[in-house]
Write a protein that holds these residues in place. Sequence first.
Motif, PDB file in Angstrom:
ATOM      1  N   SER A 197      -6.313  -5.638   1.678  1.00 35.46           N
ATOM      2  CA  SER A 197      -7.631  -5.567   0.548  1.00 35.46           C
ATOM      3  C   SER A 197      -8.895  -6.615   0.621  1.00 35.46           C
ATOM      4  CB  SER A 197      -7.089  -5.187  -0.944  1.00 35.46           C
ATOM      5  OG  SER A 197      -6.735  -3.696  -0.056  1.00 35.46           O
ATOM      6  N   GLY A 255       0.832  -1.314  -0.115  1.00 36.13           N
ATOM      7  CA  GLY A 255       0.030  -0.422  -0.321  1.00 36.13           C
ATOM      8  C   GLY A 255       0.656   0.396   0.248  1.00 36.13           C
ATOM      9  N   LEU A 289      -3.254   1.550  -0.475  1.00 35.49           N
ATOM     10  CA  LEU A 289      -3.563   1.501   0.579  1.00 35.49           C
ATOM     11  C   LEU A 289      -4.914   0.505   0.737  1.00 35.49           C
ATOM     12  CD1 LEU A 289      -2.690   4.643   2.271  1.00 35.49           C
ATOM     13  CD2 LEU A 289      -1.436   2.246   2.712  1.00 35.49           C
ATOM     14  N   LYS A 290      -5.176  -0.102   1.837  1.00 27.93           N
ATOM     15  CA  LYS A 290      -6.266  -0.918   1.986  1.00 27.93           C
ATOM     16  C   LYS A 290      -7.111   0.091   2.299  1.00 27.93           C
ATOM     17  CE  LYS A 290      -8.763  -3.361   5.863  1.00 27.93           C
ATOM     18  NZ  LYS A 290     -10.045  -3.524   4.766  1.00 27.93           N
ATOM     19  N   GLN A 295      -0.408  -5.662  -3.279  1.00 31.41           N
ATOM     20  CA  GLN A 295      -1.376  -4.304  -2.958  1.00 31.41           C
ATOM     21  C   GLN A 295      -0.244  -3.271  -3.218  1.00 31.41           C
ATOM     22  OE1 GLN A 295      -3.253  -5.540  -1.009  1.00 31.41           O
ATOM     23  NE2 GLN A 295      -3.649  -3.013  -0.823  1.00 31.41           N
TER      24      GLN A 295
END
Length: 355
Positions: free
Chosen positions: A249, A199, A226-227, A223
């Motif tokens: 995620s 992220g 970011l989530k 990834q």
Amino acid sequence: MQIQIQTFTVHKRFALTISRGTTAQTTNIWVRIEHDGIEGWGEAAPFSVGEKPQTTEAIARSLQAIAPLLKALNPLERQRIDRLMAETRLPSAARAALDVALHDWVGKQANLPLWQLWGLERDRIVPTSVTIGISSPEDAKQRVWDWLGKGTIAAPLQGIQALKIKLGNPDGMEADQAMLLAVKAAAPHISQISVDANGGWNVNTALKMSFWLADQGITYIEQPLLKGQEADLAKLYYQSPLPIFVDESCFTSRDIPLLVDRVHGINIKLLKSGGLSEALRMIHTAKAFGLKVMLGCYSDSSLLNTALAHLSPLADHLDLDSHLNLLDDPFVGAVFQNGRVVPNNQPGLGVRFRN
């Protein structure tokens, strides 16, 4: 069944730096369940993906709270046990420890290793990557040499075939590129190199990096955003020349249908998913949607990585290297053979204490 909970601290051979910070040691939890003279083992480790962290203390408290409720149950009463874990809102790491211990118990009762109980084939296991954390180009090159046994620290491994490079350096894209070029120069014979940004990029940086990384022969990106920024993954999915995998995620099988139009694969971790039961559910869900599957880890010892290794014949990519980076792993289980983490023939997990 009786439940015992014990903490142990493990130290990394090489401290690991990702976009969110550096880890040199963790205090994990060893869980043992006993019933009818058979003992099943599980493990939990602290982790955080930007939300409320699952600390060692919080995991231990949750396990201590549910232990009296499980006393009257048999390890085979999985529906009742699963309902209790849901009703008590057990953190995913605590669920993973119990779930793995229950699987270990069942395998020992049946006198079969889990991979055989599931009907899987160990010769289908792909090589696991070993991880190079964010660092300067010089330090990254030294870390690769150390893993390969060419540096000042003797490497514990032979036959490494894949590398995972942590990017998302706070110093920017140029720092990421310089580090990756240094890693490639240090290991020109290794062609399977993937990248995990944890992220650490925005969507524009991720897109630029995807084209540059494709030119460098990188296999996939994990990834990149970011989530919480899953909506932006769609732009990458349609424009990136490299496959996009997600980790933070995607926690459980419930997340997968929301991601199928914007990712090529998912990374499954036991502590995040809640154990082998949910990991297997995630594998089947992902494959039903045509997604690739990677199996990964946090600061897991040989106990937890061996548990996931039993499912590895179903995976397209593996990143089960955390135990290989420990100075004081108290357990022995799956063995490293020709770049692969392979479970043994012993019943259940096939994990024992290190002599």
